[in-house]
Design a protein around this motif. Structure first.
Motif, PDB file in Angstrom:
ATOM      1  N   ARG A 226     -42.912  -3.631-108.279  1.00 34.64           N
ATOM      2  CA  ARG A 226     -43.534  -2.751-107.991  1.00 34.64           C
ATOM      3  C   ARG A 226     -42.318  -1.645-107.378  1.00 34.64           C
ATOM      4  NH1 ARG A 226     -48.517  -0.093-109.645  1.00 34.64           N
ATOM      5  NH2 ARG A 226     -47.943   2.066-108.646  1.00 34.64           N
ATOM      6  N   VAL A 227     -41.565  -2.054-106.448  1.00 34.57           N
ATOM      7  CA  VAL A 227     -40.468  -1.190-105.995  1.00 34.57           C
ATOM      8  C   VAL A 227     -39.378  -0.939-107.252  1.00 34.57           C
ATOM      9  CG1 VAL A 227     -38.664  -0.842-104.439  1.00 34.57           C
ATOM     10  CG2 VAL A 227     -40.749  -2.302-103.878  1.00 34.57           C
ATOM     11  N   LEU A 228     -39.286  -1.866-107.977  1.00 38.55           N
ATOM     12  CA  LEU A 228     -38.638  -1.516-109.186  1.00 38.55           C
ATOM     13  C   LEU A 228     -39.200  -0.571-110.112  1.00 38.55           C
ATOM     14  CD1 LEU A 228     -35.933  -2.744-110.653  1.00 38.55           C
ATOM     15  CD2 LEU A 228     -37.468  -4.039-112.098  1.00 38.55           C
ATOM     16  N   LEU A 229     -40.346  -0.701-110.441  1.00 37.97           N
ATOM     17  CA  LEU A 229     -40.914   0.323-111.090  1.00 37.97           C
ATOM     18  C   LEU A 229     -40.845   1.848-110.437  1.00 37.97           C
ATOM     19  CD1 LEU A 229     -43.227   0.948-113.367  1.00 37.97           C
ATOM     20  CD2 LEU A 229     -44.831   1.117-111.302  1.00 37.97           C
ATOM     21  N   HIS A 230     -40.966   2.031-109.315  1.00 39.07           N
ATOM     22  CA  HIS A 230     -40.535   3.362-108.340  1.00 39.07           C
ATOM     23  C   HIS A 230     -39.357   3.733-108.716  1.00 39.07           C
ATOM     24  CE1 HIS A 230     -44.367   4.230-106.135  1.00 39.07           C
ATOM     25  NE2 HIS A 230     -44.362   2.848-106.138  1.00 39.07           N
ATOM     26  N   ILE A 231     -38.405   2.756-108.735  1.00 39.13           N
ATOM     27  CA  ILE A 231     -37.031   3.134-108.709  1.00 39.13           C
ATOM     28  C   ILE A 231     -36.689   3.626-110.197  1.00 39.13           C
ATOM     29  CG2 ILE A 231     -34.608   2.225-108.760  1.00 39.13           C
ATOM     30  CD1 ILE A 231     -35.363   0.533-106.370  1.00 39.13           C
ATOM     31  N   MET A 232     -37.147   2.512-111.173  1.00 36.85           N
ATOM     32  CA  MET A 232     -36.921   3.090-112.315  1.00 36.85           C
ATOM     33  C   MET A 232     -37.550   4.372-112.981  1.00 36.85           C
ATOM     34  SD  MET A 232     -34.825   0.923-112.753  1.00 36.85           S
ATOM     35  CE  MET A 232     -34.250   0.614-114.625  1.00 36.85           C
ATOM     36  N   LYS A 233     -38.704   4.661-112.389  1.00 41.77           N
ATOM     37  CA  LYS A 233     -39.445   6.040-112.813  1.00 41.77           C
ATOM     38  C   LYS A 233     -38.616   7.101-112.300  1.00 41.77           C
ATOM     39  CE  LYS A 233     -43.786   8.266-113.289  1.00 41.77           C
ATOM     40  NZ  LYS A 233     -45.018   8.656-112.863  1.00 41.77           N
ATOM     41  N   ASN A 234     -38.108   7.015-111.236  1.00 46.44           N
ATOM     42  CA  ASN A 234     -37.051   7.948-110.845  1.00 46.44           C
ATOM     43  C   ASN A 234     -35.898   8.197-111.537  1.00 46.44           C
ATOM     44  OD1 ASN A 234     -37.864   9.533-107.924  1.00 46.44           O
ATOM     45  ND2 ASN A 234     -38.933   7.469-107.860  1.00 46.44           N
ATOM     46  N   ALA A 235     -35.268   7.079-111.742  1.00 44.54           N
ATOM     47  CA  ALA A 235     -33.932   6.913-112.721  1.00 44.54           C
ATOM     48  C   ALA A 235     -34.283   7.610-114.150  1.00 44.54           C
ATOM     49  CB  ALA A 235     -33.633   5.591-112.641  1.00 44.54           C
ATOM     50  N   ALA A 236     -35.569   7.566-114.709  1.00 42.04           N
ATOM     51  CA  ALA A 236     -35.642   7.810-115.906  1.00 42.04           C
ATOM     52  C   ALA A 236     -35.215   8.965-116.432  1.00 42.04           C
ATOM     53  CB  ALA A 236     -37.334   7.519-116.214  1.00 42.04           C
ATOM     54  N   PRO A 237     -35.799   9.997-115.844  1.00 42.28           N
ATOM     55  CA  PRO A 237     -35.393  11.581-116.392  1.00 42.28           C
ATOM     56  C   PRO A 237     -33.918  11.665-116.647  1.00 42.28           C
ATOM     57  CG  PRO A 237     -37.081  11.766-114.502  1.00 42.28           C
ATOM     58  CD  PRO A 237     -36.376  10.372-114.691  1.00 42.28           C
ATOM     59  N   SER A 238     -33.039  11.230-115.928  1.00 43.22           N
ATOM     60  CA  SER A 238     -31.727  11.677-116.423  1.00 43.22           C
ATOM     61  C   SER A 238     -31.201  10.696-117.279  1.00 43.22           C
ATOM     62  CB  SER A 238     -30.732  11.626-114.916  1.00 43.22           C
ATOM     63  OG  SER A 238     -30.958  10.370-114.334  1.00 43.22           O
ATOM     64  N   ALA A 239     -31.699   9.430-117.236  1.00 39.07           N
ATOM     65  CA  ALA A 239     -31.100   8.597-118.192  1.00 39.07           C
ATOM     66  C   ALA A 239     -31.671   8.864-119.598  1.00 39.07           C
ATOM     67  CB  ALA A 239     -31.560   7.088-118.000  1.00 39.07           C
ATOM     68  N   LEU A 240     -33.147   9.626-119.786  1.00 41.44           N
ATOM     69  CA  LEU A 240     -33.640  10.060-120.919  1.00 41.44           C
ATOM     70  C   LEU A 240     -32.578  11.281-121.432  1.00 41.44           C
ATOM     71  CD1 LEU A 240     -37.336  10.100-120.683  1.00 41.44           C
ATOM     72  CD2 LEU A 240     -36.059   8.926-122.266  1.00 41.44           C
ATOM     73  N   ALA A 241     -32.385  12.044-120.663  1.00 46.77           N
ATOM     74  CA  ALA A 241     -31.565  13.242-121.005  1.00 46.77           C
ATOM     75  C   ALA A 241     -30.234  12.896-122.018  1.00 46.77           C
ATOM     76  CB  ALA A 241     -31.049  14.156-119.933  1.00 46.77           C
ATOM     77  N   LEU A 242     -29.630  11.826-121.097  1.00 47.03           N
ATOM     78  CA  LEU A 242     -28.153  11.297-121.935  1.00 47.03           C
ATOM     79  C   LEU A 242     -28.724  10.696-123.096  1.00 47.03           C
ATOM     80  CD1 LEU A 242     -25.369  10.909-121.275  1.00 47.03           C
ATOM     81  CD2 LEU A 242     -25.739   8.952-120.261  1.00 47.03           C
ATOM     82  N   MET A 243     -29.798   9.779-123.107  1.00 52.14           N
ATOM     83  CA  MET A 243     -30.141   9.214-124.276  1.00 52.14           C
ATOM     84  C   MET A 243     -30.538  10.131-125.655  1.00 52.14           C
ATOM     85  SD  MET A 243     -32.605   6.332-123.092  1.00 52.14           S
ATOM     86  CE  MET A 243     -32.149   5.027-121.848  1.00 52.14           C
ATOM     87  N   GLY A 244     -31.076  11.238-125.257  1.00 48.96           N
ATOM     88  CA  GLY A 244     -31.204  12.516-126.146  1.00 48.96           C
ATOM     89  C   GLY A 244     -29.832  12.704-126.813  1.00 48.96           C
ATOM     90  N   LEU A 245     -29.182  12.992-125.765  1.00 51.95           N
ATOM     91  CA  LEU A 245     -27.592  13.488-126.356  1.00 51.95           C
ATOM     92  C   LEU A 245     -27.007  12.340-127.062  1.00 51.95           C
ATOM     93  CD1 LEU A 245     -26.209  15.255-123.096  1.00 51.95           C
ATOM     94  CD2 LEU A 245     -27.208  16.479-125.301  1.00 51.95           C
ATOM     95  N   GLN A 246     -27.143  11.191-126.824  1.00 49.36           N
ATOM     96  CA  GLN A 246     -26.373  10.370-127.368  1.00 49.36           C
ATOM     97  C   GLN A 246     -26.964   9.971-128.734  1.00 49.36           C
ATOM     98  OE1 GLN A 246     -23.528   8.202-126.823  1.00 49.36           O
ATOM     99  NE2 GLN A 246     -23.352   9.646-125.034  1.00 49.36           N
ATOM    100  N   PHE A 247     -28.271  10.005-128.715  1.00 49.24           N
ATOM    101  CA  PHE A 247     -29.053   9.764-130.031  1.00 49.24           C
ATOM    102  C   PHE A 247     -28.674  11.036-131.077  1.00 49.24           C
ATOM    103  CE2 PHE A 247     -32.720   9.831-132.853  1.00 49.24           C
ATOM    104  CZ  PHE A 247     -32.559   8.194-133.426  1.00 49.24           C
ATOM    105  N   GLY A 248     -28.425  12.125-130.559  1.00 47.27           N
ATOM    106  CA  GLY A 248     -28.054  13.224-131.462  1.00 47.27           C
ATOM    107  C   GLY A 248     -26.692  12.866-132.056  1.00 47.27           C
TER     108      GLY A 248
END
Lengths: 313, 339
Positions: A226-248
């Protein structure tokens, strides 16, 4: 939320117009006259003038731009001056080919990146961290075309277990033969996304883990997952931004990797267009890729806002 | 389900007259690559059910570390906790991870200093309260939501139904701290640890939060360990005060005695440097010097370098606990034990 999505979409309009303008101006700045490439040097001047009028090249620059823009908006990407085929057809098939390796490479690179990065963060400072960080750094710093060539040398030449060239037989019913051709280019392409995402996720997770709210979560007695879920949800936005760029970037196709593996994707198409001075192909390809890039980033923005409500404002 | 009546069914029977909390010779040592820091150096105290003990001290005195040690909320790899902590008969330092998780947020709950940073920013307040209730009491989603709603009502958050769906950044500081209190109380703890819960708030909000805490503490009969650097706050809420300096309790006793007849020079300095009524025209006294460096503790009394009464004997060894009354302890060589 809908307001946010609408606003993002509206922002995209000036961006895309700007992109089209830049692409057009760049093409204007290409040294040399396209007409010289299209006709033999000994052709009479009248022929050249005729072609010039036919393509509208006798008009002032801004008229040329508006005409081009109008054509693009109505779905006409132009005709290749080299093959005389509609650019749209060539571009579509090249993009499709690139997608065949870009999507698996993105999936592989992103999952590996997230896993390596978060494991490195959770075992911060241990040998596991050093190992995973080492893999990540190798992923970003090794030239991927070189890795591609080494992979070809090992698996295609020395052991002859995997094909090192091309896409295999035509057609879509995917067989083992098709998949075999995918393996080496996908691995090669996935290295950079894996590396950069792993570095980002590691830094992010380390930072989030040191935040007060993680102590607060532990003070509530929450269990590890459950703690991991909290941490990952907080880490997700910036990781997603980078994934978007990388997929581009992946969709743009790597000119180098597609050359190494002789893969007829969008990178190869761009490469060919540059060497052939095929201006219509070149400008349409760049414009379409840029549009896809912008769309992906809008999607990422919306996803980020769904995850982190603070972004919505 | 009424929360006020539902305090854990443990009054005298479970404790058998023994104090709820017993801490003996607690030490906390942090080791990093380049320094060893002794943050807590032998702290002992007891706390009864329904009692409020305030640990008063400057930043760096080890008060927050003491508090966090109470539920082992310190980075385990870099921290060594010594001594004994027992809460409700449980040996905290001997618990395994699972039992520790059951205890945290259940029997022992904590309120943090900064309500903004101690909520996860990407989950709603409701979710964060509900996940705690579900973890400890195994309630269904619907029941957990109902409980969360009752809790928000108890801490007097207006329009609680709407607030459940709020994210932390959508609330004011005072509101967030109320929500934090609701969260801490969600599983009816017997011991509440409060780490400067009013420090980050405006003065007007501060007093509201203090009054709220005080009221709830009395209603639920909780024991509270309250950490603050603010004498005014300590006076408002505590039954007993422990003054902490350089990782030791230098003076403990009932609130009144400490405030009216402080014995330790440090306590005297703390009280003299506090603004209160009837001081117009008087000069505010500051304690000279700065807090001791915990990585290089002096061999004797840690306060000696700043103490106006310091004598050679002070620097020989840390002064022992001297009980000047059955309820009052002072660690100063000038203190005379009661007879």
């Amino acid at each position: 939320m809908w307001y946010f999505v609408l606003r993002r979409l509206l922002y995209a309009v000036p961006i895309l117009l700007g992109v089209s303008l830049v692409v057009f101006l760049l093409m204007q700045m290409v040294p040399g006259d396209i007409i010289d490439i299209m006709i033999p040097p000994e052709a009479p001047k009248e022929v050249a003038d005729m072609i010039r009028i036919q393509f509208g090249l006798d008009q002032p620059v801004h008229i040329q731009y508006l005409r081009w823009l109008k054509a693009i908006l109505s779905g006409d990407l132009g005709i290749s001056i080299f093959t005389n085929q509609p650019v749209a057809d060539e571009l579509f098939s090249a993009l499709l080919n690139t997608l065949k390796i870009a999507i698996p490479a993105a999936i592989l690179g992103f999952t590996m990146g997230v896993m390596l990065g978060s494991l490195a963060a959770f075992y911060g400072g241990s040998w596991l961290d050093k190992l995973f960080s080492g893999i990540a750094i190798a992923g970003v710093s090794l030239p991927h075309y070189w890795v591609g060539m080494v992979l070809v040398a090992i698996f295609a030449v020395s052991f002859n277990v995997l094909p090192g060239q091309g896409m295999g037989p035509d057609g879509f019913p995917w067989t083992w033969e098709h998949i075999k051709h995918l393996i080496l280019p996908v691995i090669t392409l996935s290295l950079i996304p894996m590396g950069v995402i792993s570095r980002l996720v590691r830094a992010n997770v380390l930072e989030i883990r040191s935040m007060e709210f993680v102590s607060a979560l532990q003070a509530k007695g929450l269990k590890g997952p459950r703690v991991l879920l909290h941490i990952m949800k907080n880490a997700a936005p910036s990781a997603l931004a980078l994934m978007g760029l990388q997929f581009g970037y992946l969709l743009g196709g790597s000119i180098l990797v597609e050359t190494v593996f002789n893969w007829p994707g969008s990178g190869s198409l761009l490469n060919l267009a540059i060497f052939r001075r095929d201006i219509p192909v070149l400008s349409a390809t760049i414009l379409v890729l840029a549009t896809i890039f912008v769309i992906i980033n809008i999607l990422v923005d919306v996803l980020q806002a769904l995850i982190d409500p603070r972004i919505r404002r | 389900m009424s929360l006020t009546a539902a305090t854990r069914d443990q009054p005298a029977a479970a404790t058998g007259g023994a104090p709820l909390v017993r801490v003996e010779d607690l030490t906390v040592r942090f080791t990093s690559r380049d320094a060893v820091i002794d943050a807590v150096n032998g702290v002992s105290f007891t706390l009864d059910a329904g009692e409020v003990l305030c640990i008063l001290g400057e930043s760096g005195s080890g008060k927050s570390v003491t508090l966090r040690a109470m539920m082992r909320l310190l980075p385990p790899r870099r921290t060594k906790i010594g001594g004994k902590i027992s809460v409700g008969g449980k040996d905290i330092l001997g618990l395994d991870e699972g039992a520790l998780g059951d205890l945290r947020g259940g029997e022992v709950a904590m309120i943090f200093q900064e309500p903004m940073t101690s909520f996860d920013p990407v989950f709603t307040i409701g979710t964060q309260i509900m996940e705690t209730v579900k973890r400890h009491d195994g309630l269904s989603d619907a029941d957990a939501r109902k409980r969360a709603l009752e809790l928000l009502e108890m801490v007097q958050i207006p329009s609680p139904v709407r607030r459940l769906e709020n994210y932390p950044h959508e609330m004011s500081g005072g509101m967030r701290q109320r929500a934090m209190i609701a969260l801490a109380l969600s599983c009816r703890p017997r011991l509440l640890l409060a780490d400067e819960p009013t420090t980050a708030l405006d003065a007007t909000v501060q007093i509201q939060i203090l009054q709220l805490l005080h009221r709830i503490q009395r209603e639920l009969g909780m024991a509270v360990l309250f950490v603050t650097h603010d004498v005014g706050v300590a006076v408002e809420i505590s039954d007993r005060i422990a003054v902490m300096y350089a990782g030791r309790f230098v003076e403990t006793g009932p609130l009144r005695d400490i405030v009216h007849t402080p014995q330790h020079p440090y306590t005297q300095g703390l009280l003299a440097s506090t603004v209160h009524g009837g001081m117009r025209g008087k000069r505010l006294e500051a304690i000279p010097g700065s807090p001791v460096n915990l990585a290089a503790m002096p061999p004797g009394c840690a306060f000696a370098p700043r103490c106006r009464y310091a004598e050679p004997a002070c620097t020989a060894a840390p002064p022992a606990e001297t009980w000047i009354e059955p309820t009052r302890m002072v660690r100063c060589i000038r203190a005379a034990p009661h007879t």
